[in-house]
Enzyme design. Structure first.
Site: not given
Ligand code: PGA
Length: 256
Positions: A134, A63, A132
């Site tokens: 991810h 990413d 979270d």
């Protein structure tokens, strides 16, 4: 999933480096999927010290932020060159990191996906995990079949990453990330998590249901996943003793 619990992040990173090094020795033209963030820092340091041959290795990063130029100190381009690529002999043309400055995000994302297959597909994907759950920047409610695309960060993730930008309000909202479907196509997955802040996300990913609310739980659908944890990150696993026993009593033929 194979859950490997080590006393410290340093110990866990040494185990992870051994797994990556073994692949590069067995397959000198391996394709690696790589992650950024605090988690893989010690892994990359170990790999640099091992002086492996990266001359035929190809890499694809998970990413990148949309907006900051590659030279921005918080960009993942900058991170990867600083912590790994400039210390090893990987050819520049073999390195792939999403272009956060692209003018045409959907076209870029298609090209990024299209480059992975001709390279041979990803042999081993290194992952961290967000608080979270991810993986990459696939935030909760990401499609479990998603491909490389634009995503919007949650307030929690922007806050978690504020330090490198010098404040929450300076963290970009948008990123380009490989999808969960993209990640699941890697032949082998190595998920690392260190520190108590990751304990809840790890417990949900490893022992909870498969759910888009914890994207890392999708890894339960992949046949070859190693999860390397330090003790604090393993603190909420209900079957931690079982995982320790399994790891300590592996038959000789079952090489890590
Ligand atoms: P961290 O980030 O390694 O900096 O904790 C992990 C992630 O967000 O995936």
């Amino acid at each position: 999933m194979e859950i490997i619990i080590q006393p410290t992040a340093k110990d866990g990173s040494a185990v992870a480096a051994g797994i990556v090094a073994r692949l590069l020795r067995e397959k000198p033209d391996a394709v690696l999927g790589l992650a950024t963030g605090r988690t893989p820092l010690l892994l990359y340091r170990e790999l640099v010290q091992m002086k492996l041959d990266w001359s035929r290795v190809t890499t694809f990063n998970l990413d990148e932020y949309v907006g900051p130029p590659p030279a921005h100190p918080a960009s993942f381009h900058c991170f990867m060159w600083e912590h790994l690529f400039r210390h090893v002999n990987v050819p520049k043309e073999n390195v792939h990191i999403p272009d956060g400055l692209t003018k045409d995000v959907p076209a870029f994302c298609r090209q990024y996906e299209d480059a992975i297959r001709p390279a041979g597909g990803i042999d081993l994907q290194v992952l961290g995990i967000g608080t979270d759950g991810h993986i990459g920047f696939n935030e909760p409610t990401s499609s479990l079949a998603s491909r490389t695309r634009l995503k919007t960060l949650t307030a929690q993730t922007r806050s978690d990453n504020a330090r490198s930008f010098g404040g929450d309000d300076r963290v970009p909202h948008h990123v380009i990330t490989m999808g969960i479907g993209t990640i699941l196509e890697a032949r082998q997955i190595l998920l690392l998590a260190f520190g108590h802040a990751k304990a809840q996300a790890i417990a949900a990913a490893v022992e909870g249901p498969v759910t888009a609310m914890n994207p890392a739980s999708a890894l339960q659908l992949h046949p070859v996943v190693k999860v390397v944890l330090d003790e604090p990150a393993a603190a909420r696993l209900s079957k931690a003793d079982y995982y320790r026993w399994v790891y300590d009593n592996k038959p000789d033929w079952q090489i890590i």
